[in-house]
Design a protein around this motif. Structure first.
Motif: not given
Length: 523
Positions: A178-201
């Protein structure tokens, strides 16, 4: 070259949203808007109409949002999915709100992104970092939160108490740190795609976060740290945000422009809705070619220092009315103190006639003693006594003098202390009197201790007690720690009176003699 896809979460002010989006797209970037489903339908229709046919703007599927709920994460996921589908050439997804504004130009921001191929998101250990300042910490995760803490507070804390009593703790999903931090971020496209894929998996992960409290501070922070090597994460948030002692975001105003653009981050929040000039300047900055290096000062440390010490170096800065009522050491009040009011008024008139300084009567005791127009505070005795320091300050302003004389009673230690508290200089001339029977009766009548029809027996009971009180007032005045307190005894010779007048008034010997001659109390 980097191209931003901004994920804009907003819930009101369609005119402001439209202006913000147009400013962000002016430099060639794109925006996915999520407008809270709780917002007015007319507001959303206005935004929709403004960007119909605009290829640089897309609208995300709306959800009803509530602070501290999963709905804010879902809104972000919806905006991210919309941005990925609509803007295939977007390289970075940047999370912003209606209160965020750029503090770098787009040119400089892209150059900063090009320096390091990393995800910019604050992600620190949930349990050991101390990131949470107040309130619930571990309880955010190990218990289920079905109710909105702000809208349904009693149910929120009731359900928490029941789970604690029944020990209904739950485990964190397997494999997640578990990690915590500011909700204001800038992520690379591939990272966001990986997060969405993890949500599905991993539906168990989504199910877990759905019932955590304030998941927008933990969901992306945990999953990015889980998916991306540490070397490819810059843990410094790309948006400059600071918090008060109470955990609330600091709000920035028009006079914070230079401070904000000197910070190393790309954006800043919260920008006050009333800071229209600051918003306009920062919007224009994004579309410019400016490239200003950071000032080097730690903005969070500066804000913490200023708010904890006060703007004048103290924990609490002066209130506006305190500063306005402060006289300053260059101004001096000469207090003419005596119970013989006729004698003291005559001395004040003589001081005024000699041109030494403006002189006033018993302004804190008698409403009939006239004052110049002071904006209304002079109109009643109640107002004068309630705002004594302000009255004196205004008298200095109205008379445009550095010194003024005021008649007072020996019991007026309160006004004397007000003068010293207002940083003013104070000089006291105490014309001592022997309380005669006539004086005691006058005071007793004025204070209602005796009436016109009181008998001598009643007077014999009251007057000795009153004489004792007056003697106590005289003693307190003599023993008060006043910088200049010169007494004039009732039987003082003319030479002694002249010396006292010179010491207090700072006049020459001839003027002191003239004043002594005018003293109505002298034989």
């Amino acid at each position: 070259m980097a191209r931003f896809a901004f994920l804009l979460l907003c819930h009101r002010d369609p005119v402001g949203v439209i202006a913000q989006v147009r400013a962000l797209t002016a430099a060639g970037d794109v925006v996915a808007i999520h407008f809270d489903a709780r917002g007015a339908a007319a507001d959303y229709a206005q935004i929709e109409a403004a960007f119909r046919g605009d290829g640089s703007v897309t609208l995300a599927r709306r959800v009803r949002c509530g602070w501290g709920e999963w709905s804010l994460v879902q809104a972000t996921l919806n905006a991210a999915e919309a941005a990925l589908a609509a803007f295939p050439d977007a390289t970075h997804l940047y999370m912003v709100s209606g209160d965020c504004r750029p503090i770098k130009s787009a040119v400089q921001a892209r150059a900063i992104l090009a320096e390091r191929d990393v995800d910019r998101i604050e992600t620190v250990d949930f349990f050991t970092s101390g990131w949470i300042r107040t309130g619930l910490a571990e309880e955010r995760l190990i218990y289920r939160h079905w109710f909105n803490e702000r809208r349904r507070k009693r149910l929120f804390y009731w359900s928490l108490a029941v789970q604690q009593r029944l020990r209904l703790r739950r485990a964190i999903p397997e494999g997640l740190g578990m990690r915590i931090g500011s909700q204001w971020w800038c992520l690379r496209r591939a990272t966001v795609e990986a997060v969405l894929a993890l949500c599905r998996a991993r539906p168990d992960v989504v199910r877990f976060f759905r019932t955590t409290w304030i998941p927008d501070e933990t969901f992306f922070q945990t999953l990015v740290a889980h998916l991306v090597p540490r070397a490819q994460i810059d843990p410094r948030p790309p948006t400059f945000v600071t918090f008060t002692d109470y955990g609330m975001p600091t709000t920035f105003h028009d006079d914070h422009h230079d401070f904000l653009v000197g910070q190393p981050e790309l954006f800043a929040r919260k920008i006050s809705p009333e800071a229209t000039r600051l918003r306009a300047r920062l919007d224009a900055l994004w579309a410019s070619d400016a490239a200003r290096p950071p000032s080097g000062a730690d903005g969070r440390a500066v804000v913490s220092f200023v708010t904890s010490r006060g703007r004048v170096g103290r924990r609490f800065g002066r209130r506006a009315w305190e500063a306005a009522a402060e006289m300053g050491p260059e101004r001096c009040v000469v207090a003419l103190i005596s119970r013989d009011r006729a004698r003291t008024r005559a001395l004040a008139e003589a001081i005024r006639a000699e041109g030494l300084m403006p002189a006033f009567g018993y302004i804190f005791h008698e409403e009939a003693d006239a004052l110049p127009d002071l904006g209304g505070v002079e109109t009643s005795l109640a107002k004068r006594t309630r705002h004594r320091r302000a009255v004196l300050h205004l008298l200095f302003e109205a008379s445009r003098a550095a010194r003024l004389a005021v008649c007072m009673e020996p019991a007026d230690l309160g006004p004397l202390r007000d003068i010293l508290a207002g940083k003013g200089a104070l000089r006291v001339l105490s014309l001592e009197t022997v309380p005669s029977d006539a004086l005691l009766r006058r005071i007793a009548l004025a204070e209602g201790l005796l009436g016109a029809g009181s008998t001598e027996e009643e007077a014999a009971q009251v007057l000795p007690v009153l004489a004792g009180r007056l003697a106590e007032e005289d003693r307190r005045l003599r023993e008060a720690d006043l910088p200049v307190n010169v007494p004039v005894a009732p039987d003082a010779a003319e030479a002694e009176t002249c010396a006292a007048l010179q010491a207090v008034l700072g006049c020459d010997k001839e003027t002191a003699r003239a004043l002594a001659a005018a003293d109505a109390g002298r034989p």
